[in-house]
Design a protein around this motif. Structure first.
Motif, PDB file in Angstrom:
ATOM      1  N   ILE A  99       0.886  -1.170   0.000  1.00 62.07           N
ATOM      2  CA  ILE A  99       0.000   0.000   0.000  1.00 62.07           C
ATOM      3  C   ILE A  99       0.916   1.211   0.000  1.00 62.07           C
ATOM      4  O   ILE A  99       1.636   1.430   0.967  1.00 62.07           O
ATOM      5  CB  ILE A  99      -0.913   0.020   1.233  1.00 62.07           C
ATOM      6  N   HIS A 158       4.555   1.152   1.515  1.00 61.42           N
ATOM      7  CA  HIS A 158       4.620   0.218   2.620  1.00 61.42           C
ATOM      8  C   HIS A 158       4.343  -1.206   2.112  1.00 61.42           C
ATOM      9  O   HIS A 158       3.200  -1.543   1.784  1.00 61.42           O
ATOM     10  CB  HIS A 158       3.579   0.651   3.655  1.00 61.42           C
ATOM     11  N   ILE A 185       3.498  -4.864   2.301  1.00 64.61           N
ATOM     12  CA  ILE A 185       2.835  -5.667   3.322  1.00 64.61           C
ATOM     13  C   ILE A 185       3.135  -7.156   3.121  1.00 64.61           C
ATOM     14  O   ILE A 185       3.482  -7.853   4.059  1.00 64.61           O
ATOM     15  CB  ILE A 185       1.321  -5.395   3.309  1.00 64.61           C
ATOM     16  N   PRO A 226       1.302 -11.216  14.331  1.00 59.81           N
ATOM     17  CA  PRO A 226       1.227  -9.993  15.116  1.00 59.81           C
ATOM     18  C   PRO A 226       0.290  -8.976  14.472  1.00 59.81           C
ATOM     19  O   PRO A 226       0.045  -9.030  13.266  1.00 59.81           O
ATOM     20  CB  PRO A 226       2.659  -9.467  15.112  1.00 59.81           C
ATOM     21  N   SER A 227      -0.198  -8.069  15.291  1.00 58.17           N
ATOM     22  CA  SER A 227      -1.094  -7.024  14.803  1.00 58.17           C
ATOM     23  C   SER A 227      -0.392  -6.190  13.741  1.00 58.17           C
ATOM     24  O   SER A 227       0.764  -5.810  13.910  1.00 58.17           O
ATOM     25  CB  SER A 227      -1.489  -6.150  15.992  1.00 58.17           C
ATOM     26  N   GLY A 228      -1.082  -5.940  12.639  1.00 59.82           N
ATOM     27  CA  GLY A 228      -0.489  -5.107  11.597  1.00 59.82           C
ATOM     28  C   GLY A 228       0.344  -5.858  10.587  1.00 59.82           C
ATOM     29  O   GLY A 228       0.938  -5.248   9.697  1.00 59.82           O
ATOM     30  N   THR A 229       0.365  -7.195  10.653  1.00 64.64           N
ATOM     31  CA  THR A 229       1.122  -7.934   9.631  1.00 64.64           C
ATOM     32  C   THR A 229       0.358  -8.055   8.335  1.00 64.64           C
ATOM     33  O   THR A 229       0.927  -8.455   7.324  1.00 64.64           O
ATOM     34  CB  THR A 229       1.420  -9.394  10.040  1.00 64.64           C
ATOM     35  N   GLY A 230      -0.938  -7.794   8.368  1.00 66.36           N
ATOM     36  CA  GLY A 230      -1.686  -7.852   7.120  1.00 66.36           C
ATOM     37  C   GLY A 230      -2.645  -9.023   7.032  1.00 66.36           C
ATOM     38  O   GLY A 230      -2.943  -9.492   5.944  1.00 66.36           O
ATOM     39  N   LYS A 231      -3.171  -9.455   8.161  1.00 65.86           N
ATOM     40  CA  LYS A 231      -4.114 -10.571   8.108  1.00 65.86           C
ATOM     41  C   LYS A 231      -5.429 -10.123   7.465  1.00 65.86           C
ATOM     42  O   LYS A 231      -5.960 -10.804   6.588  1.00 65.86           O
ATOM     43  CB  LYS A 231      -4.368 -11.103   9.525  1.00 65.86           C
ATOM     44  N   THR A 232      -5.923  -8.950   7.884  1.00 63.40           N
ATOM     45  CA  THR A 232      -7.139  -8.426   7.268  1.00 63.40           C
ATOM     46  C   THR A 232      -6.899  -8.157   5.784  1.00 63.40           C
ATOM     47  O   THR A 232      -7.751  -8.438   4.941  1.00 63.40           O
ATOM     48  CB  THR A 232      -7.582  -7.142   7.992  1.00 63.40           C
ATOM     49  N   THR A 233      -5.705  -7.632   5.480  1.00 66.97           N
ATOM     50  CA  THR A 233      -5.361  -7.373   4.087  1.00 66.97           C
ATOM     51  C   THR A 233      -5.385  -8.667   3.274  1.00 66.97           C
ATOM     52  O   THR A 233      -5.869  -8.687   2.132  1.00 66.97           O
ATOM     53  CB  THR A 233      -3.966  -6.737   4.019  1.00 66.97           C
ATOM     54  N   GLN A 253     -13.977  -7.724  10.873  1.00 62.67           N
ATOM     55  CA  GLN A 253     -13.315  -7.501  12.153  1.00 62.67           C
ATOM     56  C   GLN A 253     -14.172  -6.612  13.061  1.00 62.67           C
ATOM     57  O   GLN A 253     -14.191  -6.782  14.261  1.00 62.67           O
ATOM     58  CB  GLN A 253     -11.948  -6.862  11.915  1.00 62.67           C
ATOM     59  N   GLU A 255     -10.937 -12.302  13.231  1.00 64.83           N
ATOM     60  CA  GLU A 255     -10.888 -12.127  14.688  1.00 64.83           C
ATOM     61  C   GLU A 255     -12.248 -12.307  15.341  1.00 64.83           C
ATOM     62  O   GLU A 255     -12.808 -11.366  15.905  1.00 64.83           O
ATOM     63  CB  GLU A 255     -10.349 -10.733  15.035  1.00 64.83           C
ATOM     64  N   HIS A 283      -5.811 -14.083  17.274  1.00 62.73           N
ATOM     65  CA  HIS A 283      -4.628 -14.023  18.129  1.00 62.73           C
ATOM     66  C   HIS A 283      -4.725 -15.039  19.256  1.00 62.73           C
ATOM     67  O   HIS A 283      -3.761 -15.277  19.951  1.00 62.73           O
ATOM     68  CB  HIS A 283      -4.501 -12.647  18.788  1.00 62.73           C
ATOM     69  N   TYR A 311       5.883  -1.145  15.240  1.00 63.77           N
ATOM     70  CA  TYR A 311       5.783  -0.743  13.851  1.00 63.77           C
ATOM     71  C   TYR A 311       7.146  -0.138  13.478  1.00 63.77           C
ATOM     72  O   TYR A 311       7.782   0.500  14.320  1.00 63.77           O
ATOM     73  CB  TYR A 311       4.690   0.320  13.738  1.00 63.77           C
TER      74      TYR A 311
HETATM   75  N1  LIG Z   1      -5.579   2.116   3.766  1.00 61.68           N
HETATM   76  C1  LIG Z   1      -4.329   1.873   4.178  1.00 61.68           C
HETATM   77  N2  LIG Z   1      -3.327   2.730   3.850  1.00 61.68           N
HETATM   78  C2  LIG Z   1      -2.060   2.492   4.245  1.00 61.68           C
HETATM   79  N3  LIG Z   1      -1.689   1.443   4.986  1.00 61.68           N
HETATM   80  C3  LIG Z   1      -2.624   0.566   5.359  1.00 61.68           C
HETATM   81  C4  LIG Z   1      -4.004   0.724   4.977  1.00 61.68           C
HETATM   82  N4  LIG Z   1      -4.699  -0.300   5.472  1.00 61.68           N
HETATM   83  C5  LIG Z   1      -3.815  -1.059   6.139  1.00 61.68           C
HETATM   84  N5  LIG Z   1      -2.571  -0.540   6.078  1.00 61.68           N
HETATM   85  C6  LIG Z   1      -1.356  -1.113   6.664  1.00 61.68           C
HETATM   86  O1  LIG Z   1      -1.356  -2.468   6.340  1.00 61.68           O
HETATM   87  C7  LIG Z   1      -0.832  -3.228   7.398  1.00 61.68           C
HETATM   88  C8  LIG Z   1      -1.687  -4.433   7.632  1.00 61.68           C
HETATM   89  O2  LIG Z   1      -2.965  -4.046   8.040  1.00 61.68           O
HETATM   90  P1  LIG Z   1      -4.050  -5.140   8.437  1.00 61.68           P
HETATM   91  O3  LIG Z   1      -5.289  -4.427   8.809  1.00 61.68           O
HETATM   92  O4  LIG Z   1      -4.147  -6.132   7.353  1.00 61.68           O
HETATM   93  O5  LIG Z   1      -3.382  -5.794   9.725  1.00 61.68           O
HETATM   94  P2  LIG Z   1      -3.906  -7.005  10.595  1.00 61.68           P
HETATM   95  O6  LIG Z   1      -2.882  -8.079  10.487  1.00 61.68           O
HETATM   96  O7  LIG Z   1      -5.290  -7.352  10.254  1.00 61.68           O
HETATM   97  O8  LIG Z   1      -3.808  -6.403  12.045  1.00 61.68           O
HETATM   98  P3  LIG Z   1      -4.798  -6.608  13.305  1.00 61.68           P
HETATM   99  O9  LIG Z   1      -4.441  -7.905  13.899  1.00 61.68           O
HETATM  100  O10 LIG Z   1      -4.445  -5.482  14.206  1.00 61.68           O
HETATM  101  O11 LIG Z   1      -6.193  -6.552  12.794  1.00 61.68           O
HETATM  102  C9  LIG Z   1      -0.709  -2.300   8.596  1.00 61.68           C
HETATM  103  O12 LIG Z   1       0.649  -2.123   8.848  1.00 61.68           O
HETATM  104  C10 LIG Z   1      -1.338  -1.011   8.163  1.00 61.68           C
HETATM  105  O13 LIG Z   1      -0.543   0.062   8.590  1.00 61.68           O
END
Ligand SMILES: Nc1ncnc2c1ncn2[C@@H]1O[C@H](COP(=O)(O)OP(=O)(O)OP(=O)(O)O)[C@@H](O)[C@H]1O
Ligand SMILES: [Mg+2]
Lengths: 273, 270
Positions: free
Chosen positions: B17, B20, B22, B41-48, B91, B169, B202, B255
C-alpha cells in the motif's frame, strides 16, 4: 477507494518554496477535468444500476420520502416568501407603467421558468444533498458499503441508485410545489394587499403562460435534480472514510451543486430562447 | 493432495500500500473442509490477506485463486457469484445501521433468494438462536454492545450456509461464555456441514484447539505452517516467541520506526 485522486504529481513549487501561480492554475484545471471525468464514469456505472434498482421500488419510495417529503416545509415556506417578494417588487415596477394588472403574468413566468427550479435545486442541495452525501459517506467509513460488496450486493445498486432516483423524482415535484406556493404568495400581495382585480390577475396569467413555459421549468428541474443528486451520491461514495473526509465531501457537495445549478441554468435558458 | 481439494491458494503474492510493503512473497493453501488458522502480530496484514482473497484488493504480483478461479481476473458479476459462496465476518461487524438485527441477518436472503416470508423468518430466527440473540431480533444495531454486534454479524455471515466461512478475529471483545459458544459453533459448522473455514485470530489457545492447519504470518511472509501441535513444537525462536507471547525476540512488536533514543533526543528545529 483512492483511485479517483488526480493522476498527476504534487503541485510543483518555486525555488523560494511558494507554489508558482501558473502551475497552480494548471493543476486546478487538471483537477477539474479529472473530476468531471470521474463523475461521468460514475454516472455511467450508476445508470447501469438504475434499472436493476427498480426491482425494489420500496427503497426508492423511501428515498423520495427522505429527500422530498422532508424538504416540503422548507420549500413551501421559501416559495411563499419568494412569491411575496416578487409581488411587492413587481407591483412597484409595473405600477410605474400603469400595468399592475400584468403582475400575475410576471410572477408566474418568473417562478415557473426560473426561480422555482433554481431555488428548489439550491434548497435541495442544502437540505437533502448534504444528508445524502454524509449518509453514504458514513456508510463507507463504517465498512457498511464494503460489507455489502462482500455479500455480493452492489452498493451502487442498493444504496446509491435509489437515492439518486429519489432525488431525481423529488426535485421536479418540489419545484412545482415551490412555483404554486410562490404564485399564491404573489397573489396574496397583489390581490389581497394591493387590490389588483382578482379576475385580471388570473386571466392575464392564464393567457400568458403556455405549455412551453411549463415544459421549460420542468426540464430545468429534472436536470437540476439529476445534477444535485449525482453530485451528492458521488461525493458521499468517494469520501475519505474518516469523519473529516465525510465533512469535506459534504461541503464540496453544496458548493459544487450550487455552482453547477447556476451554470446549467444559464445554458438551459440560452437553449430555450 | 488433489488440486480440487484446495479451496484457496495464494502463490507468491507481493502487495504494497503506497510504499509500505505488506506481503513479500506469501504462499498459502486452504484445504476443503478444514479449519485453517491464520495468526500473526497485529499489523502484519491478516485483514489485508482476507481482502485479497475476497477480491476487494488486487495483489501487485502473484496469484490468488479461490474455488479454482483467479480472483484478480474476474469481472464484477463473476466476483459477486463467487462471493455468494463465501461468508465473511468483518473484524468490526459492519452491520447495516438503518436495518434492525432481524433485517440485517435477513439481508443476504432477501437479496439472493426468493424464499417466502415464513421460511425466511424461520431461518433468520434459527441463526439468531445459534448466536444467542433471538431475543434481540427487533433491536437496532446502535442498541447493541460491541460483542453482540459481532455475534449478529456472525449470524449474518452464516445465514446463506456458505461453502466457506472467513472469520476476521471472531473472539475479540467476547466474554468467555460467548467465546466458548463461538468456538463450538465454528467447529460444528465445519464438522456437520463441511464448511471450509479460515479463522484469523490471536487467541492461540482457542484456535489451536479447533484448527486443522495453521499459518503464522510475520514480516510479509509465512513464518511457520503446519498443524497447531507442530507449531507449538516448533523450535524456531520467533515462532516460540509468538506462541508464548513475549515482546522481546526476533518478531518486532513495534511498527517500523527510527531509533527511539535518537528520536527522543532529536530537536524539532534541528
Ligand atoms: N488504507 C491503508 N493505507 C495504508 N496502509 C494501510 C491501509 N490499510 C492497512 N494498512 C497497513 O497495512 C498493514 C496491515 O494491516 P491489516 O489491517 O491487514 O493488519 P492485521 O494483520 O489485520 O492487524 P490486526 O491484527 O491489528 O487486525 C498495517 O501495517 C497497516 O498500517
Ligand atoms: Mg485485522
Amino acid at each position: 477507494m483512492h483511485e479517483h485522486k488526480a493522476p498527476h504529481g504534487p503541485i510543483p513549487r518555486r525555488r523560494d518554496g511558494r507554489v508558482s501561480s501558473l502551475s497552480q492554475r494548471r493543476s486546478i484545471a487538471l483537477d477539474a477535468v479529472a473530476k468531471v471525468g470521474a463523475v461521468a464514469l460514475f454516472l455511467v456505472r450508476l445508470l447501469g444500476q438504475c434499472i436493476p434498482a427498480l426491482v425494489r421500488p420500496q427503497l426508492i419510495i423511501r428515498q423520495i420520502y427522505n429527500a422530498g417529503a422532508r424538504s416540503l416545509v422548507i420549500i413551501m415556506l421559501c416559495g411563499l416568501f419568494v412569491g411575496m417578494v416578487l409581488g411587492l417588487q413587481g407591483y412597484q415596477l409595473l405600477q410605474r407603467f400603469g400595468s399592475e394588472s400584468a403582475l400575475g403574468m410576471a410572477a408566474a413566468l418568473g417562478l415557473i421558468k426560473e426561480l422555482g427550479p433554481v431555488l428548489t435545486a439550491l434548497l435541495f442541495a442544502g437540505r437533502a444533498g448534504t444528508s445524502l452525501c454524509s449518509e453514504i459517506g458514513l456508510m463507507g467509513a463504517t465498512d457498511q458499503l464494503a460489507a455489502m460488496e462482500m455479500m455480493a450486493v452492489d452498493p451502487v445498486r442498493h444504496v446509491v441508485a435509489p437515492r439518486f432516483l429519489g432525488g431525481l423524482i423529488a426535485v421536479p415535484l418540489l419545484a412545482a410545489i415551490f412555483s404554486c406556493v410562490g404564485i399564491y404568495g404573489a397573489q396574496l400581495i397583489g390581490v389581497t394587499m394591493m387590490r389588483i382585480q382578482a379576475g385580471t390577475f388570473w386571466s392575464q396569467m392564464q393567457s400568458a403562460v403556455g405549455l412551453r413555459d411549463v415544459n421549460e421549468g420542468l426540464i430545468k428541474s429534472v436536470v437540476f435534480g439529476a445534477a444535485c443528486s449525482l453530485l451528492a451520491v458521488y461525493e458521499g461514495f468517494h469520501a475519505e472514510p474518516t469523519a473529516e473526509g465525510v465533512g469535506l465531501a459534504t461541503t464540496r457537495t453544496v458548493v459544487t451543486s450550487a455552482v453547477l445549478v447556476l451554470l446549467l441554468d444559464y445554458m438551459l435558458t440560452a437553449a430555450f430562447l | 493432495m488433489i488440486d480440487d481439494d484446495i479451496v484457496v491458494e495464494v502463490r507468491g503474492v507481493h502487495y504494497a500500500i503506497g510504499t509500505h510493503a505488506i506481503f513479500k512473497g506469501l504462499n498459502m493453501r486452504v484445504r476443503r473442509g478444514a479449519i485453517t488458522a491464520v495468526m500473526g502480530p497485529s499489523g502484519t496484514g491478516k485483514t489485508t490477506l482476507l481482502r485479497l482473497i475476497m477480491g476487494q484488493s488486487v495483489a501487485q504480483r502473484g496469484h490468488v485463486t479461490v474455488f479454482g478461479k483467479e480472483v484478480a481476473g474476474l469481472e464484477r458479476r463473476e466476483l459477486y457469484k463467487l462471493r455468494q459462496r463465501v461468508g465473511l465476518l468483518f473484524q468490526n461487524g459492519a452491520l447495516l445501521t438503518d436495518l434492525s438485527v432481524f433485517e440485517n441477518v435477513a439481508f443476504p436472503l432477501r437479496e439472493h433468494t426468493d424464499l417466502p416470508e415464513p421460511v425466511l423468518r424461520e431461518l433468520v430466527l434459527m441463526k439468531l438462536q445459534t448466536v444467542g440473540l433471538r431475543g434481540a431480533a427487533e433491536l437496532m444495531p446502535a442498541e447493541l454492545s460491541g460483542g453482540m454486534a459481532r455475534r449478529v454479524a456472525l449470524a449474518r455471515a452464516i445465514v446463506m450456509d456458505p461453502e466457506m466461512l472467513i472469520y476476521d478475529e471472531p473472539f475479540v471483545g467476547l466474554d468467555p461464555i460467548s467465546k466458548g459458544v463461538i468456538v463450538r459453533l465454528i467447529q460444528s459448522l465445519n464438522r456437520l456441514l463441511g464448511t471450509t473455514s479460515i479463522v484469523v485470530s490471536h487467541d492461540v489457545r482457542e484456535i489451536s484447539a479447533i484448527a486443522d492447519d495453521s499459518y503464522l504470518l510475520a514480516e510479509g511472509k509465512v513464518m511457520a505452517e503446519g498443524s497447531p501441535a507442530e507449531l507449538c513444537k516448533e523450535q524456531t525462536e520467533s515462532v516460540r516467541q509468538f506462541m508464548s507471547g513475549t515482546p522481546d525476540g526476533p518478531v518486532p512488536f513495534h511498527y517500523p520506526a527510527p531509533d527511539y533514543f535518537e528520536q527522543l533526543l532529536a530537536r524539532p528545529d534541528a
